[in-house]
Design an enzyme around this catalytic site. Sequence first.
Site, mmCIF file in Angstrom:
data_model
loop_
_atom_site.group_PDB
_atom_site.id
_atom_site.type_symbol
_atom_site.label_atom_id
_atom_site.label_comp_id
_atom_site.label_asym_id
_atom_site.label_seq_id
_atom_site.Cartn_x
_atom_site.Cartn_y
_atom_site.Cartn_z
ATOM 1 N N GLU A 106 12.609 -0.102 -1.354
ATOM 2 C CA GLU A 106 11.584 0.310 -2.311
ATOM 3 C C GLU A 106 11.245 1.776 -2.053
ATOM 4 O OE1 GLU A 106 7.512 -1.169 -1.777
ATOM 5 O OE2 GLU A 106 7.563 -1.732 -3.890
ATOM 6 N N GLU A 112 1.169 -10.304 -1.668
ATOM 7 C CA GLU A 112 1.779 -9.636 -2.834
ATOM 8 C C GLU A 112 2.432 -8.382 -2.295
ATOM 9 O OE1 GLU A 112 1.788 -10.413 -6.055
ATOM 10 O OE2 GLU A 112 0.498 -12.165 -5.943
ATOM 11 N N LYS A 150 -11.222 -4.661 2.055
ATOM 12 C CA LYS A 150 -10.765 -3.568 2.930
ATOM 13 C C LYS A 150 -9.857 -2.675 2.079
ATOM 14 C CE LYS A 150 -7.849 -2.032 5.304
ATOM 15 N NZ LYS A 150 -7.229 -0.712 4.962
ATOM 16 N N CYS A 197 4.457 -1.544 -8.207
ATOM 17 C CA CYS A 197 5.234 -2.528 -7.454
ATOM 18 C C CYS A 197 6.303 -3.207 -8.298
ATOM 19 C CB CYS A 197 4.300 -3.566 -6.848
ATOM 20 S SG CYS A 197 3.336 -4.435 -8.090
HETATM 21 P P1 NAD Z 1 0.561 -0.697 3.066
HETATM 22 O O1 NAD Z 1 1.221 -1.986 3.348
HETATM 23 O O2 NAD Z 1 0.826 0.445 3.948
HETATM 24 O O3 NAD Z 1 -1.042 -0.888 3.064
HETATM 25 C C1 NAD Z 1 -1.686 -1.831 2.234
HETATM 26 C C2 NAD Z 1 -3.044 -2.172 2.823
HETATM 27 O O4 NAD Z 1 -2.855 -2.892 4.033
HETATM 28 C C3 NAD Z 1 -3.893 -0.952 3.213
HETATM 29 O O5 NAD Z 1 -5.250 -1.254 2.954
HETATM 30 C C4 NAD Z 1 -3.625 -0.823 4.706
HETATM 31 O O6 NAD Z 1 -4.675 -0.154 5.391
HETATM 32 C C5 NAD Z 1 -3.531 -2.284 5.119
HETATM 33 N N1 NAD Z 1 -2.691 -2.564 6.292
HETATM 34 C C6 NAD Z 1 -1.574 -1.909 6.704
HETATM 35 N N2 NAD Z 1 -1.066 -2.505 7.811
HETATM 36 C C7 NAD Z 1 -1.876 -3.572 8.088
HETATM 37 C C8 NAD Z 1 -1.869 -4.583 9.101
HETATM 38 N N3 NAD Z 1 -0.945 -4.615 10.054
HETATM 39 N N4 NAD Z 1 -2.851 -5.529 9.070
HETATM 40 C C9 NAD Z 1 -3.785 -5.520 8.097
HETATM 41 N N5 NAD Z 1 -3.862 -4.568 7.131
HETATM 42 C C10 NAD Z 1 -2.908 -3.608 7.124
HETATM 43 O O7 NAD Z 1 0.922 -0.366 1.540
HETATM 44 P P2 NAD Z 1 0.560 0.935 0.681
HETATM 45 O O8 NAD Z 1 1.482 2.039 1.068
HETATM 46 O O9 NAD Z 1 -0.916 1.164 0.701
HETATM 47 O O10 NAD Z 1 0.928 0.397 -0.804
HETATM 48 C C11 NAD Z 1 2.207 0.405 -1.336
HETATM 49 C C12 NAD Z 1 2.858 -0.972 -1.207
HETATM 50 O O11 NAD Z 1 2.093 -1.969 -1.884
HETATM 51 C C13 NAD Z 1 4.231 -1.010 -1.867
HETATM 52 O O12 NAD Z 1 5.123 -1.693 -1.032
HETATM 53 C C14 NAD Z 1 3.985 -1.814 -3.134
HETATM 54 O O13 NAD Z 1 5.115 -2.472 -3.663
HETATM 55 C C15 NAD Z 1 2.949 -2.786 -2.687
HETATM 56 N N6 NAD Z 1 2.268 -3.345 -3.862
HETATM 57 C C16 NAD Z 1 2.515 -4.649 -4.222
HETATM 58 C C17 NAD Z 1 1.886 -5.180 -5.349
HETATM 59 C C18 NAD Z 1 2.117 -6.608 -5.789
HETATM 60 O O14 NAD Z 1 1.340 -7.100 -6.581
HETATM 61 N N7 NAD Z 1 3.137 -7.287 -5.325
HETATM 62 C C19 NAD Z 1 1.008 -4.399 -6.092
HETATM 63 C C20 NAD Z 1 0.806 -3.079 -5.701
HETATM 64 C C21 NAD Z 1 1.431 -2.574 -4.567
#
Ligand code: NAD
Length: 419
Positions: free
Chosen positions: A323, A189, A115, A223
């Site tokens: 963040e 993650e 997804k 991240c």
């Molecule tokens: P986000 O949490 O808004 O979305 C991430 C994914 O989750 C998207 O595909 C989104 O559609 C889906 N999603 C959102 N809410 C959901 C729910 N309730 N149930 C299921 N799926 C859901 O994050 P973003 O803005 O796309 O990405 C940035 C974030 O990702 C930052 O916080 C960053 O630190 C984190 N990140 C972490 C790592 C790691 O390895 N730890 C790596 C890259 C990014």
Amino acid sequence: MAPAERITVIRRLAEIYAGRSKEMAALISNEIGAPIGFAQRAQVGLPTVMMAAFSDLAENYPWQQDRAGFYGAPVRIRKEPVGVVGAIVPWNMPQFLTIGKLVPALLAGCTVVVKPSPESTLDALLLGEILAELDLPPGVVSIVPGDAVTGAALAGHPGVDKISFTGSTAAGRAVAASCAPNLTKVSLELGGKSAGIVLDDADPQTVAAAISSASLSNSGQICNALTRILVPQHRAGEFVDALAAQMSTLTVGDPSDKATRVGPLVSARQQQRVRGYITEGQQAGARLVVGGAEMPRGLDTGWYVRPTLFADATNDMSIAREEIFGPVLTVISYRDVHDAVAIANDSDYGLAGAVFTADTDRGVAVAERVRTGTFGVNQGYTMDPFAPFGGVKGSGYGRELGPEGLEGYLDSKSIAVAQ
Ligand code: NAD
């Protein structure tokens, strides 16, 4: 398929992927505004490395072992696929994060429903085209574009055995809750607010160059960026000056231009969010050294944010606790090494961190005292495909990469035969 056949499939995927890498990098740069140099080197370069590294790991992995049991009889330990995997990924490193889940899951023998994020769906569909060339049996990989509602439906689906999620801490909590009723396995993650601890024997120019590359690549949308820079009180001025000089040289502009170091952020919403933090930092009393909430000089359209450096901040300010996910760094001074470690650990997150010092042993001693999943000595933590990556505290649980990453998609089954 047997593990050897799966490895052959992934090695073939790597070959086809390499042939489309230029197209993939240009697409990601267009899609999320990643500077093209970074898109080629990391957004597409890293997935290619991951495929090779995971294939090597799978080749040497003990898929089945006979072990002497406590009672004298042997026990066979088989590593079996967890089953159907739901891979939910964010937009910032879309291919790296998708491949980092898809490839070990396929090597483990799982089927996968990916997804992607709404902001980065096109690269997932190009990956779908590449995967179609492998002639896998129908349903082994499905790509289901959609937003949080689609992600939640996947996480709560009783037919899914494991959710591998990367994204924000807030969404991670919701995903864990969606997984709970079916006891679906889940790895998370999540976000970070990592500290770069600069010891008093470090060289300001070297530190500034390392922090700029660790924290401002992908326009600060990474991240494990070091976004809290902890400097010794008595040398704070020197380190702030070096960072300010380094950040002032960064070329902000068109992401398709090879000279660009900082491109536009992914969306208007993200631009607004980051500018909001800059204003909050000023209001809280931190000193703005470089940058600010206005548009960068010479650019009047696009979702740009100026590389911004705050000094004289304290660890209770929102720019030190939350963040930001943009090109904004916050410098905090400390009294002694104990104070530095205490500040680094005073965070809701625990993803990464780094220490900079002329004395490596001193650096490793600091690394052992900071509660995070990864840590770099004299570099921002560089992900190694043979080493586990992941966080503690609000940065989630579970590990990706390395043998631990493969094991995330395996269950151990013990078979004992009556003697
Ligand atoms: P986000 O949490 O808004 O979305 C991430 C994914 O989750 C998207 O595909 C989104 O559609 C889906 N999603 C959102 N809410 C959901 C729910 N309730 N149930 C299921 N799926 C859901 O994050 P973003 O803005 O796309 O990405 C940035 C974030 O990702 C930052 O916080 C960053 O630190 C984190 N990140 C972490 C790592 C790691 O390895 N730890 C790596 C890259 C990014």
